[in-house]
Design a protein around this motif. Sequence first.
Motif, PDB file in Angstrom:
ATOM      1  N   THR A   1      19.693  12.602 -11.215  1.00  0.00           N
ATOM      2  CA  THR A   1      19.176  13.004  -9.903  1.00  0.00           C
ATOM      3  C   THR A   1      17.675  13.253  -9.977  1.00  0.00           C
ATOM      4  O   THR A   1      16.908  12.761  -9.144  1.00  0.00           O
ATOM      5  N   LEU A   2      17.261  13.993 -10.990  1.00  0.00           N
ATOM      6  CA  LEU A   2      15.828  14.273 -11.159  1.00  0.00           C
ATOM      7  C   LEU A   2      15.037  12.997 -11.440  1.00  0.00           C
ATOM      8  O   LEU A   2      13.879  12.873 -11.030  1.00  0.00           O
ATOM      9  N   LEU A   3      15.683  12.039 -12.125  1.00  0.00           N
ATOM     10  CA  LEU A   3      15.015  10.765 -12.421  1.00  0.00           C
ATOM     11  C   LEU A   3      14.577  10.061 -11.130  1.00  0.00           C
ATOM     12  O   LEU A   3      13.524   9.422 -11.084  1.00  0.00           O
ATOM     13  N   ARG A   4      15.379  10.187 -10.061  1.00  0.00           N
ATOM     14  CA  ARG A   4      15.010   9.574  -8.774  1.00  0.00           C
ATOM     15  C   ARG A   4      13.743  10.212  -8.207  1.00  0.00           C
ATOM     16  O   ARG A   4      12.862   9.522  -7.694  1.00  0.00           O
ATOM     17  N   LEU A   5      13.659  11.536  -8.296  1.00  0.00           N
ATOM     18  CA  LEU A   5      12.452  12.215  -7.810  1.00  0.00           C
ATOM     19  C   LEU A   5      11.254  11.882  -8.689  1.00  0.00           C
ATOM     20  O   LEU A   5      10.136  11.697  -8.209  1.00  0.00           O
ATOM     21  N   HIS A   6      11.519  11.800  -9.978  1.00  0.00           N
ATOM     22  CA  HIS A   6      10.472  11.465 -10.949  1.00  0.00           C
ATOM     23  C   HIS A   6       9.840  10.111 -10.616  1.00  0.00           C
ATOM     24  O   HIS A   6       8.622   9.970 -10.581  1.00  0.00           O
ATOM     25  N   ARG A   7      10.676   9.104 -10.356  1.00  0.00           N
ATOM     26  CA  ARG A   7      10.158   7.777 -10.003  1.00  0.00           C
ATOM     27  C   ARG A   7       9.389   7.823  -8.693  1.00  0.00           C
ATOM     28  O   ARG A   7       8.374   7.137  -8.535  1.00  0.00           O
ATOM     29  N   ALA A   8       9.872   8.606  -7.749  1.00  0.00           N
ATOM     30  CA  ALA A   8       9.198   8.709  -6.449  1.00  0.00           C
ATOM     31  C   ALA A   8       7.816   9.359  -6.605  1.00  0.00           C
ATOM     32  O   ALA A   8       6.887   9.059  -5.861  1.00  0.00           O
ATOM     33  N   LEU A   9       7.694  10.249  -7.584  1.00  0.00           N
ATOM     34  CA  LEU A   9       6.403  10.908  -7.812  1.00  0.00           C
ATOM     35  C   LEU A   9       5.357   9.909  -8.294  1.00  0.00           C
ATOM     36  O   LEU A   9       4.162  10.073  -8.024  1.00  0.00           O
ATOM     37  N   LYS A  10       5.792   8.861  -8.997  1.00  0.00           N
ATOM     38  CA  LYS A  10       4.860   7.807  -9.397  1.00  0.00           C
ATOM     39  C   LYS A  10       4.341   7.086  -8.164  1.00  0.00           C
ATOM     40  O   LYS A  10       3.153   6.781  -8.055  1.00  0.00           O
ATOM     41  N   TRP A  11       5.235   6.849  -7.216  1.00  0.00           N
ATOM     42  CA  TRP A  11       4.793   6.235  -5.957  1.00  0.00           C
ATOM     43  C   TRP A  11       3.718   7.114  -5.308  1.00  0.00           C
ATOM     44  O   TRP A  11       2.666   6.625  -4.896  1.00  0.00           O
ATOM     45  N   LEU A  12       3.994   8.433  -5.248  1.00  0.00           N
ATOM     46  CA  LEU A  12       3.049   9.346  -4.594  1.00  0.00           C
ATOM     47  C   LEU A  12       1.696   9.349  -5.299  1.00  0.00           C
ATOM     48  O   LEU A  12       0.644   9.325  -4.659  1.00  0.00           O
ATOM     49  N   GLU A  13       1.748   9.357  -6.619  1.00  0.00           N
ATOM     50  CA  GLU A  13       0.495   9.313  -7.401  1.00  0.00           C
ATOM     51  C   GLU A  13      -0.333   8.090  -7.012  1.00  0.00           C
ATOM     52  O   GLU A  13      -1.525   8.196  -6.704  1.00  0.00           O
ATOM     53  N   LEU A  14       0.306   6.920  -7.013  1.00  0.00           N
ATOM     54  CA  LEU A  14      -0.404   5.677  -6.697  1.00  0.00           C
ATOM     55  C   LEU A  14      -0.915   5.683  -5.256  1.00  0.00           C
ATOM     56  O   LEU A  14      -2.048   5.284  -4.984  1.00  0.00           O
ATOM     57  N   PHE A  15      -0.068   6.154  -4.357  1.00  0.00           N
ATOM     58  CA  PHE A  15      -0.447   6.162  -2.947  1.00  0.00           C
ATOM     59  C   PHE A  15      -1.642   7.100  -2.697  1.00  0.00           C
ATOM     60  O   PHE A  15      -2.613   6.714  -2.041  1.00  0.00           O
ATOM     61  N   LEU A  16      -1.569   8.298  -3.223  1.00  0.00           N
ATOM     62  CA  LEU A  16      -2.671   9.264  -3.004  1.00  0.00           C
ATOM     63  C   LEU A  16      -3.961   8.764  -3.634  1.00  0.00           C
ATOM     64  O   LEU A  16      -5.046   8.951  -3.081  1.00  0.00           O
ATOM     65  N   HIS A  17      -3.835   8.136  -4.780  1.00  0.00           N
ATOM     66  CA  HIS A  17      -5.020   7.575  -5.425  1.00  0.00           C
ATOM     67  C   HIS A  17      -5.647   6.493  -4.536  1.00  0.00           C
ATOM     68  O   HIS A  17      -6.855   6.489  -4.293  1.00  0.00           O
ATOM     69  N   LYS A  18      -4.810   5.599  -4.041  1.00  0.00           N
ATOM     70  CA  LYS A  18      -5.297   4.528  -3.163  1.00  0.00           C
ATOM     71  C   LYS A  18      -5.921   5.106  -1.893  1.00  0.00           C
ATOM     72  O   LYS A  18      -6.962   4.634  -1.430  1.00  0.00           O
ATOM     73  N   LEU A  19      -5.281   6.134  -1.349  1.00  0.00           N
ATOM     74  CA  LEU A  19      -5.783   6.763  -0.127  1.00  0.00           C
ATOM     75  C   LEU A  19      -7.160   7.390  -0.367  1.00  0.00           C
ATOM     76  O   LEU A  19      -8.070   7.271   0.456  1.00  0.00           O
ATOM     77  N   GLY A  20      -7.297   8.034  -1.516  1.00  0.00           N
ATOM     78  CA  GLY A  20      -8.574   8.662  -1.858  1.00  0.00           C
ATOM     79  C   GLY A  20      -9.698   7.660  -2.018  1.00  0.00           C
ATOM     80  O   GLY A  20     -10.854   7.934  -1.706  1.00  0.00           O
ATOM     81  N   MET A  21      -9.341   6.469  -2.515  1.00  0.00           N
ATOM     82  CA  MET A  21     -10.338   5.432  -2.769  1.00  0.00           C
ATOM     83  C   MET A  21     -10.557   4.535  -1.547  1.00  0.00           C
ATOM     84  O   MET A  21     -11.417   3.662  -1.576  1.00  0.00           O
ATOM     85  N   SER A  22      -9.753   4.738  -0.535  1.00  0.00           N
ATOM     86  CA  SER A  22      -9.758   3.794   0.586  1.00  0.00           C
ATOM     87  C   SER A  22     -10.988   3.974   1.476  1.00  0.00           C
ATOM     88  O   SER A  22     -11.672   4.992   1.421  1.00  0.00           O
ATOM     89  N   SER A  23     -11.224   2.959   2.302  1.00  0.00           N
ATOM     90  CA  SER A  23     -12.339   3.028   3.242  1.00  0.00           C
ATOM     91  C   SER A  23     -11.798   2.966   4.659  1.00  0.00           C
ATOM     92  O   SER A  23     -10.596   2.853   4.867  1.00  0.00           O
ATOM     93  N   ASP A  24     -12.703   3.043   5.605  1.00  0.00           N
ATOM     94  CA  ASP A  24     -12.350   3.020   7.021  1.00  0.00           C
ATOM     95  C   ASP A  24     -11.448   1.856   7.406  1.00  0.00           C
ATOM     96  O   ASP A  24     -10.588   1.989   8.272  1.00  0.00           O
ATOM     97  N   GLU A  25     -11.684   0.712   6.774  1.00  0.00           N
ATOM     98  CA  GLU A  25     -10.918  -0.482   7.164  1.00  0.00           C
ATOM     99  C   GLU A  25      -9.537  -0.512   6.530  1.00  0.00           C
ATOM    100  O   GLU A  25      -8.716  -1.352   6.863  1.00  0.00           O
ATOM    101  N   SER A  26      -9.288   0.362   5.554  1.00  0.00           N
ATOM    102  CA  SER A  26      -7.997   0.327   4.863  1.00  0.00           C
ATOM    103  C   SER A  26      -6.875   0.718   5.813  1.00  0.00           C
ATOM    104  O   SER A  26      -7.048   1.525   6.710  1.00  0.00           O
ATOM    105  N   ASN A  27      -5.734   0.118   5.516  1.00  0.00           N
ATOM    106  CA  ASN A  27      -4.565   0.315   6.341  1.00  0.00           C
ATOM    107  C   ASN A  27      -3.523   1.100   5.521  1.00  0.00           C
ATOM    108  O   ASN A  27      -3.132   0.663   4.449  1.00  0.00           O
ATOM    109  N   THR A  28      -3.094   2.230   6.044  1.00  0.00           N
ATOM    110  CA  THR A  28      -2.173   3.084   5.277  1.00  0.00           C
ATOM    111  C   THR A  28      -0.855   2.361   4.964  1.00  0.00           C
ATOM    112  O   THR A  28      -0.291   2.578   3.885  1.00  0.00           O
ATOM    113  N   SER A  29      -0.384   1.540   5.885  1.00  0.00           N
ATOM    114  CA  SER A  29       0.874   0.816   5.640  1.00  0.00           C
ATOM    115  C   SER A  29       0.752  -0.081   4.412  1.00  0.00           C
ATOM    116  O   SER A  29       1.664  -0.140   3.585  1.00  0.00           O
ATOM    117  N   ASP A  30      -0.401  -0.758   4.296  1.00  0.00           N
ATOM    118  CA  ASP A  30      -0.614  -1.632   3.135  1.00  0.00           C
ATOM    119  C   ASP A  30      -0.695  -0.823   1.843  1.00  0.00           C
ATOM    120  O   ASP A  30      -0.097  -1.201   0.833  1.00  0.00           O
TER     121      ASP A  30
END
Length: 212
Positions: free
Chosen positions: A105-134
């Motif tokens: 069960t925890l392994l599922r949350l653990h994998r999801a946290l990797k998604w969050l790490e990547l997403f937040l990193h991308k969001l932080g580096m993103s610019s005005d033209e970036s699209n959150t869905s992408d």
Amino acid sequence: SKHCSGQDFQISRVLVSFNSAVTKEEEVLLEQYLVGWDELIKFMEALGTVFSFISQEVKGKIGILRELQSTARGNEYYSVRSMMDHELRHNLVNFHKQTNSGCRTLLRLHRALKWLELFLHKLGMSSDESNTSDLCQEAYNEALAPYHSWLVRQAASMAFLALPERKVFFDIVCIEHEGEAQLVLERTVRSIVRVYNIMQEAYHSRGMLNLP
Ligand code: 1Q0
């Protein structure tokens, strides 16, 4: 004086929870880890009903772990390692079929946290033209899609299309200036990476990265 739309959610609480989940001995405290997830659920709930199937899923996983913590053997669920060793010692981890063990069960949350790490990193580096869905879809393809069924992947992609734009994200996170966003997001990413790496090693060293 700042007014933010996601008043219940505070990214600082995510950061504090994940930071305080790690002890000097490099243990991850399960309760603090789950408190971090509680906060992330608030964020998803601020996004509206399209995302409620995702927050329900996460709540379900958290519920299973809290249930295990509340049993007679609950003290064994103090840290990630103590949970793993307890469940392995008592043959509670099934390597061949799906069960409700704390480890899988925890392994599922653990994998999801990797998604969050990547997403937040991308969001932080993103610019005005970036699209959150992408950004979200790219992080998903990398971190989570390989573990999800075709149906779940389709549903996730549909949900991503309903994501609000960057400005709204930063508003929920209560950030006014771009520079500030980058700093807060990078700090949060660092706290996530730290917890993630410790847990990854704990799963890896016990051969449990692929629990069904
Ligand atoms: C921001 C929008 C959230 C986007 C979430 C990305 C992940 C989407 C995929 C979710 C599909 C869930 C449906 C069920 C999946 C299960 O099959 C799967 C496996 O479990 P099992 O028991 O069948 O083996 N479950 C999971 O993989 C559990 C984890 C689901 C993903 C949860 C990720 C949610 C994280 C949300 C935090 C959002 C905070 C953003 C903060 C932004 C601040 C600027």
